[in-house]
Motif scaffolding. Structure first.
Motif, PDB file in Angstrom:
ATOM      1  N   ASN A 110       0.829  -1.209   0.000  1.00  0.00           N
ATOM      2  CA  ASN A 110       0.000   0.000   0.000  1.00  0.00           C
ATOM      3  C   ASN A 110       0.857   1.249   0.000  1.00  0.00           C
ATOM      4  O   ASN A 110       0.556   2.208  -0.697  1.00  0.00           O
ATOM      5  N   GLU A 111       1.934   1.243   0.778  1.00  0.00           N
ATOM      6  CA  GLU A 111       2.825   2.405   0.826  1.00  0.00           C
ATOM      7  C   GLU A 111       3.487   2.611  -0.534  1.00  0.00           C
ATOM      8  O   GLU A 111       3.579   3.740  -1.017  1.00  0.00           O
ATOM      9  N   THR A 112       3.909   1.527  -1.171  1.00  0.00           N
ATOM     10  CA  THR A 112       4.518   1.619  -2.502  1.00  0.00           C
ATOM     11  C   THR A 112       3.512   2.194  -3.490  1.00  0.00           C
ATOM     12  O   THR A 112       3.844   3.052  -4.309  1.00  0.00           O
ATOM     13  N   ARG A 113       2.280   1.746  -3.406  1.00  0.00           N
ATOM     14  CA  ARG A 113       1.226   2.248  -4.285  1.00  0.00           C
ATOM     15  C   ARG A 113       0.998   3.738  -4.034  1.00  0.00           C
ATOM     16  O   ARG A 113       0.841   4.520  -4.959  1.00  0.00           O
ATOM     17  N   ASN A 114       1.011   4.137  -2.758  1.00  0.00           N
ATOM     18  CA  ASN A 114       0.823   5.551  -2.415  1.00  0.00           C
ATOM     19  C   ASN A 114       1.958   6.408  -2.952  1.00  0.00           C
ATOM     20  O   ASN A 114       1.727   7.506  -3.458  1.00  0.00           O
ATOM     21  N   ILE A 115       3.191   5.930  -2.851  1.00  0.00           N
ATOM     22  CA  ILE A 115       4.345   6.669  -3.364  1.00  0.00           C
ATOM     23  C   ILE A 115       4.239   6.814  -4.876  1.00  0.00           C
ATOM     24  O   ILE A 115       4.449   7.899  -5.425  1.00  0.00           O
ATOM     25  N   SER A 116       3.878   5.730  -5.546  1.00  0.00           N
ATOM     26  CA  SER A 116       3.722   5.769  -7.001  1.00  0.00           C
ATOM     27  C   SER A 116       2.639   6.766  -7.400  1.00  0.00           C
ATOM     28  O   SER A 116       2.800   7.517  -8.369  1.00  0.00           O
ATOM     29  N   GLU A 117       1.561   6.791  -6.669  1.00  0.00           N
ATOM     30  CA  GLU A 117       0.464   7.714  -6.957  1.00  0.00           C
ATOM     31  C   GLU A 117       0.920   9.157  -6.739  1.00  0.00           C
ATOM     32  O   GLU A 117       0.624  10.035  -7.542  1.00  0.00           O
ATOM     33  N   ARG A 118       1.662   9.402  -5.647  1.00  0.00           N
ATOM     34  CA  ARG A 118       2.163  10.752  -5.375  1.00  0.00           C
ATOM     35  C   ARG A 118       3.113  11.218  -6.483  1.00  0.00           C
ATOM     36  O   ARG A 118       3.052  12.363  -6.926  1.00  0.00           O
ATOM     37  N   LYS A 119       3.983  10.315  -6.948  1.00  0.00           N
ATOM     38  CA  LYS A 119       4.902  10.661  -8.043  1.00  0.00           C
ATOM     39  C   LYS A 119       4.118  11.004  -9.301  1.00  0.00           C
ATOM     40  O   LYS A 119       4.416  11.977  -9.983  1.00  0.00           O
ATOM     41  N   ARG A 120       3.123  10.188  -9.591  1.00  0.00           N
ATOM     42  CA  ARG A 120       2.319  10.427 -10.791  1.00  0.00           C
ATOM     43  C   ARG A 120       1.642  11.796 -10.723  1.00  0.00           C
ATOM     44  O   ARG A 120       1.653  12.555 -11.671  1.00  0.00           O
ATOM     45  N   LEU A 121       1.079  12.111  -9.580  1.00  0.00           N
ATOM     46  CA  LEU A 121       0.411  13.399  -9.412  1.00  0.00           C
ATOM     47  C   LEU A 121       1.408  14.564  -9.487  1.00  0.00           C
ATOM     48  O   LEU A 121       1.121  15.597 -10.085  1.00  0.00           O
ATOM     49  N   LEU A 122       2.564  14.380  -8.904  1.00  0.00           N
ATOM     50  CA  LEU A 122       3.571  15.430  -8.884  1.00  0.00           C
ATOM     51  C   LEU A 122       4.110  15.737 -10.285  1.00  0.00           C
ATOM     52  O   LEU A 122       4.231  16.885 -10.678  1.00  0.00           O
ATOM     53  N   PHE A 123       4.380  14.659 -11.040  1.00  0.00           N
ATOM     54  CA  PHE A 123       4.998  14.866 -12.361  1.00  0.00           C
ATOM     55  C   PHE A 123       3.980  15.073 -13.479  1.00  0.00           C
ATOM     56  O   PHE A 123       4.352  15.373 -14.597  1.00  0.00           O
ATOM     57  N   SER A 124       2.702  14.953 -13.180  1.00  0.00           N
ATOM     58  CA  SER A 124       1.698  15.181 -14.225  1.00  0.00           C
ATOM     59  C   SER A 124       1.309  16.649 -14.339  1.00  0.00           C
ATOM     60  O   SER A 124       0.588  17.030 -15.234  1.00  0.00           O
ATOM     61  N   LYS A 125       1.821  17.487 -13.451  1.00  0.00           N
ATOM     62  CA  LYS A 125       1.461  18.914 -13.463  1.00  0.00           C
ATOM     63  C   LYS A 125       2.259  19.675 -14.472  1.00  0.00           C
ATOM     64  O   LYS A 125       3.301  19.530 -14.844  1.00  0.00           O
TER      65      LYS A 125
END
Length: 91
Positions: free
Chosen positions: A76-91
């Motif tokens: 779950n933590e790995t999934r959360n980190i991946s999601e945060r990266k995706r959100l951060l770099f999609s801007k």
């Protein structure tokens, strides 16, 4: 030929037919082509462990359960980190 293995859903359904639908063990066992003693054992396991019954070694071995919980948290933590990266770099 090896021993027949039944999944958790099958066992839960069989137990519920006896406990909730008030059907006879012998009747349910015959319909499901299992030995009545097998069904009695599943009922005993359900009465002892409740909803956590039939989770293989998890209901028997507490150490294994802890390992699975840790793995679940890590995933779950790995999934959360991946999601945060995706959100951060999609801007």
């Amino acid at each position: 030929m090896g021993r027949k293995v039944y999944n958790r859903q099958f066992k839960m359904a069989a137990v519920q037919l006896v406990l909730e639908e008030n059907l006879f063990v012998k009747e349910v066992a015959k319909e499901l082509s299992i030995h009545p003693n097998t069904l009695y054992r599943w009922i005993s396991e359900y009465e002892e462990y409740g909803e956590s019954a039939y989770l293989s070694s998890l209901s028997v071995n507490g150490e294994t359960l802890i390992i699975y919980k840790v793995l679940y948290c890590l995933l779950n933590e790995t999934r959360n980190i991946s999601e945060r990266k995706r959100l951060l770099f999609s801007k």
